[in-house]
Design a protein around this motif. Structure first.
Motif, PDB file in Angstrom:
ATOM      1  N   ARG A 129       0.746  -1.346  -0.166  1.00  0.00           N
ATOM      2  CA  ARG A 129       0.051   0.172   0.078  1.00  0.00           C
ATOM      3  C   ARG A 129       0.819   1.047  -0.075  1.00  0.00           C
ATOM      4  O   ARG A 129       2.113   1.370   0.784  1.00  0.00           O
ATOM      5  CB  ARG A 129      -0.748  -0.020   1.267  1.00  0.00           C
ATOM      6  CG  ARG A 129      -1.803  -1.066   1.309  1.00  0.00           C
ATOM      7  CD  ARG A 129      -2.313  -1.577   2.383  1.00  0.00           C
ATOM      8  NE  ARG A 129      -1.704  -1.422   3.674  1.00  0.00           N
ATOM      9  CZ  ARG A 129      -0.834  -2.497   4.344  1.00  0.00           C
ATOM     10  NH1 ARG A 129      -1.163  -3.565   3.603  1.00  0.00           N
ATOM     11  NH2 ARG A 129      -0.227  -2.145   5.341  1.00  0.00           N
ATOM     12  N   ILE A 130       0.508   2.161  -0.799  1.00  0.00           N
ATOM     13  CA  ILE A 130       1.316   3.451  -0.949  1.00  0.00           C
ATOM     14  C   ILE A 130       0.177   4.631  -1.136  1.00  0.00           C
ATOM     15  O   ILE A 130      -0.767   4.432  -1.863  1.00  0.00           O
ATOM     16  CB  ILE A 130       2.034   3.386  -2.365  1.00  0.00           C
ATOM     17  CG1 ILE A 130       3.169   2.328  -2.271  1.00  0.00           C
ATOM     18  CG2 ILE A 130       3.082   4.782  -2.528  1.00  0.00           C
ATOM     19  CD1 ILE A 130       3.707   2.061  -3.554  1.00  0.00           C
ATOM     20  N   VAL A 131       0.646   5.750  -0.301  1.00  0.00           N
ATOM     21  CA  VAL A 131      -0.122   6.876  -0.315  1.00  0.00           C
ATOM     22  C   VAL A 131       0.873   8.159  -0.449  1.00  0.00           C
ATOM     23  O   VAL A 131       1.982   8.232   0.215  1.00  0.00           O
ATOM     24  CB  VAL A 131      -0.927   7.231   0.857  1.00  0.00           C
ATOM     25  CG1 VAL A 131      -1.474   8.437   0.847  1.00  0.00           C
ATOM     26  CG2 VAL A 131      -2.080   6.145   0.868  1.00  0.00           C
ATOM     27  N   MET A 132       0.470   8.871  -1.581  1.00  0.00           N
ATOM     28  CA  MET A 132       1.497  10.022  -1.696  1.00  0.00           C
ATOM     29  C   MET A 132       0.616  11.093  -1.748  1.00  0.00           C
ATOM     30  O   MET A 132      -0.471  11.427  -2.458  1.00  0.00           O
ATOM     31  CB  MET A 132       2.120  10.036  -3.339  1.00  0.00           C
ATOM     32  CG  MET A 132       3.143  11.178  -3.421  1.00  0.00           C
ATOM     33  SD  MET A 132       3.694  10.940  -5.115  1.00  0.00           S
ATOM     34  CE  MET A 132       4.763  12.451  -5.342  1.00  0.00           C
ATOM     35  N   ASN A 133       0.931  12.134  -0.671  1.00  0.00           N
ATOM     36  CA  ASN A 133       0.146  13.618  -0.707  1.00  0.00           C
ATOM     37  C   ASN A 133       1.021  14.694  -1.353  1.00  0.00           C
ATOM     38  O   ASN A 133       2.239  14.689  -1.224  1.00  0.00           O
ATOM     39  CB  ASN A 133      -0.139  14.120   0.670  1.00  0.00           C
ATOM     40  CG  ASN A 133      -1.136  12.731   1.410  1.00  0.00           C
ATOM     41  OD1 ASN A 133      -1.731  12.139   0.695  1.00  0.00           O
ATOM     42  ND2 ASN A 133      -1.246  13.090   2.558  1.00  0.00           N
ATOM     43  N   VAL A 134       0.163  15.252  -2.181  1.00  0.00           N
ATOM     44  CA  VAL A 134       0.947  16.612  -2.999  1.00  0.00           C
ATOM     45  C   VAL A 134       0.074  17.637  -2.776  1.00  0.00           C
ATOM     46  O   VAL A 134      -1.030  17.691  -2.996  1.00  0.00           O
ATOM     47  CB  VAL A 134       0.924  15.994  -4.612  1.00  0.00           C
ATOM     48  CG1 VAL A 134       1.445  16.856  -5.398  1.00  0.00           C
ATOM     49  CG2 VAL A 134       1.533  14.566  -4.792  1.00  0.00           C
ATOM     50  N   ALA A 135       0.728  18.801  -2.937  1.00  0.00           N
ATOM     51  CA  ALA A 135       0.089  20.130  -2.885  1.00  0.00           C
ATOM     52  C   ALA A 135       0.146  20.860  -3.985  1.00  0.00           C
ATOM     53  O   ALA A 135      -0.661  21.902  -4.421  1.00  0.00           O
ATOM     54  CB  ALA A 135       0.672  20.781  -1.588  1.00  0.00           C
ATOM     55  N   ARG A 136       0.961  20.384  -5.124  1.00  0.00           N
ATOM     56  CA  ARG A 136       1.042  21.175  -6.417  1.00  0.00           C
ATOM     57  C   ARG A 136       0.358  20.189  -7.337  1.00  0.00           C
ATOM     58  O   ARG A 136       0.484  19.145  -7.638  1.00  0.00           O
ATOM     59  CB  ARG A 136       2.492  21.541  -6.686  1.00  0.00           C
ATOM     60  CG  ARG A 136       3.135  22.419  -5.775  1.00  0.00           C
ATOM     61  CD  ARG A 136       4.226  22.592  -5.765  1.00  0.00           C
ATOM     62  NE  ARG A 136       5.134  21.284  -5.403  1.00  0.00           N
ATOM     63  CZ  ARG A 136       6.322  21.176  -5.788  1.00  0.00           C
ATOM     64  NH1 ARG A 136       7.059  21.829  -6.674  1.00  0.00           N
ATOM     65  NH2 ARG A 136       6.906  19.798  -5.481  1.00  0.00           N
ATOM     66  N   LEU A 137      -0.505  21.108  -8.472  1.00  0.00           N
ATOM     67  CA  LEU A 137      -1.318  20.361  -9.337  1.00  0.00           C
ATOM     68  C   LEU A 137      -0.458  19.493 -10.205  1.00  0.00           C
ATOM     69  O   LEU A 137      -0.515  18.528 -10.468  1.00  0.00           O
ATOM     70  CB  LEU A 137      -2.354  21.220  -9.899  1.00  0.00           C
ATOM     71  CG  LEU A 137      -3.130  20.599 -11.027  1.00  0.00           C
ATOM     72  CD1 LEU A 137      -4.111  19.542 -10.333  1.00  0.00           C
ATOM     73  CD2 LEU A 137      -4.097  21.858 -11.544  1.00  0.00           C
ATOM     74  N   GLU A 138       0.566  20.296 -10.842  1.00  0.00           N
ATOM     75  CA  GLU A 138       1.487  19.669 -11.727  1.00  0.00           C
ATOM     76  C   GLU A 138       2.232  18.390 -11.328  1.00  0.00           C
ATOM     77  O   GLU A 138       2.361  17.587 -12.043  1.00  0.00           O
ATOM     78  CB  GLU A 138       2.376  20.656 -12.340  1.00  0.00           C
ATOM     79  CG  GLU A 138       2.044  21.786 -13.002  1.00  0.00           C
ATOM     80  CD  GLU A 138       1.206  22.843 -12.184  1.00  0.00           C
ATOM     81  OE1 GLU A 138       0.729  23.959 -12.795  1.00  0.00           O
ATOM     82  OE2 GLU A 138       1.467  22.877 -10.882  1.00  0.00           O
ATOM     83  N   VAL A 139       2.558  18.413 -10.079  1.00  0.00           N
ATOM     84  CA  VAL A 139       3.188  17.240  -9.442  1.00  0.00           C
ATOM     85  C   VAL A 139       2.216  15.954  -9.232  1.00  0.00           C
ATOM     86  O   VAL A 139       2.407  14.977  -9.409  1.00  0.00           O
ATOM     87  CB  VAL A 139       3.924  17.478  -8.096  1.00  0.00           C
ATOM     88  CG1 VAL A 139       4.378  16.306  -7.484  1.00  0.00           C
ATOM     89  CG2 VAL A 139       4.976  18.473  -8.288  1.00  0.00           C
ATOM     90  N   ALA A 140       1.061  16.339  -8.849  1.00  0.00           N
ATOM     91  CA  ALA A 140      -0.039  15.556  -8.614  1.00  0.00           C
ATOM     92  C   ALA A 140      -0.327  14.867  -9.942  1.00  0.00           C
ATOM     93  O   ALA A 140      -0.634  13.557 -10.002  1.00  0.00           O
ATOM     94  CB  ALA A 140      -1.460  16.164  -8.056  1.00  0.00           C
ATOM     95  N   GLY A 141      -0.337  15.640 -11.208  1.00  0.00           N
ATOM     96  CA  GLY A 141      -0.497  14.885 -12.840  1.00  0.00           C
ATOM     97  C   GLY A 141       0.483  14.176 -12.716  1.00  0.00           C
ATOM     98  O   GLY A 141       0.288  12.764 -13.336  1.00  0.00           O
ATOM     99  N   ARG A 142       1.709  14.307 -12.559  1.00  0.00           N
ATOM    100  CA  ARG A 142       3.082  13.420 -12.650  1.00  0.00           C
ATOM    101  C   ARG A 142       2.911  12.066 -11.760  1.00  0.00           C
ATOM    102  O   ARG A 142       3.229  11.125 -12.198  1.00  0.00           O
ATOM    103  CB  ARG A 142       4.185  14.270 -12.555  1.00  0.00           C
ATOM    104  CG  ARG A 142       4.715  15.319 -13.840  1.00  0.00           C
ATOM    105  CD  ARG A 142       5.814  15.576 -13.839  1.00  0.00           C
ATOM    106  NE  ARG A 142       6.575  15.895 -12.497  1.00  0.00           N
ATOM    107  CZ  ARG A 142       6.786  17.150 -11.815  1.00  0.00           C
ATOM    108  NH1 ARG A 142       6.443  18.080 -12.222  1.00  0.00           N
ATOM    109  NH2 ARG A 142       7.469  17.023 -10.725  1.00  0.00           N
TER     110      ARG A 142
END
Length: 185
Positions: free
Chosen positions: A122-135
């Motif tokens: 199981r892996i969760v990644m939290n991102v605050a920047r939209l561009e990074v979220a897309g990648r």
């Protein structure tokens, strides 16, 4: 169980208490799990996990944030065996993790490769920047581990001229992965 105490601040990270609650739910931690926190920052996820599992490894590349993680760990109660490592992931990552949280976006593709190669479930990644979220979504998808994406928006109430108004926090994009993912539902 008492709330997580974070008397020391690392001046970074979108992982507020409400976001931590959803993150931990998505990670579905079980007592025998070995959990890895990549980019531990304040140690908030490390502490929450250490209250749920037997073993935790926290990785942090920034020496000041690593010190904050250690100080905040010392300010809390937990039963897990916790190892804190000064390293830039994927270096320092254990080979036997069951669940992993990525709190930062630096080198996340290499971290995901390590997770896939070592069968992290199981892996969760939290991102605050939209561009990074897309990648990140594409990276999870390319590795066949994308289970879902959640956008969280937290707002806290405060008094304004005798009434309640809200101060909204930046949205957090949560990318959720599983070894046996079947894609977005």
């Amino acid at each position: 169980m008492p709330q997580v105490a974070l008397p020391h601040d690392a001046k970074a990270g979108p992982t507020k208490p409400e976001v931590r609650a959803v993150t931990l739910e998505k990670l579905a931690l079980e007592p025998p799990d070995h959990f890895v926190d990549v980019g531990s920052c304040t140690g908030s996820i490390t502490i929450e996990a250490a209250r749920r599992v037997e073993r935790v490894t926290a990785i942090e590349r920034n020496p000041e944030r690593l010190e904050v993680t250690e100080k905040n760990l010392a300010a809390n109660e937990y039963d897990a065996d916790v190892t804190v490592r000064a390293a830039e992931a994927p270096e320092g990552l254990p080979e036997d993790a069951d669940a992993m949280f990525l709190g930062g976006s630096r080198n996340f593709e290499a971290v995901l490769d390590h997770a896939v190669e070592t069968d992290v479930d199981r892996i969760v990644m939290n991102v605050a920047r939209l561009e990074v979220a897309g990648r990140a979504v594409e990276a999870f998808r390319e590795r066949g581990i994308l289970e879902g994406v959640v956008q969280l928006q937290v707002s806290h109430g405060y008094e304004l001229v005798g009434a309640t108004s809200f101060d909204s926090q930046n949205p957090v994009y949560m990318v959720v992965g599983r070894r046996d993912a079947e894609g977005l539902a």
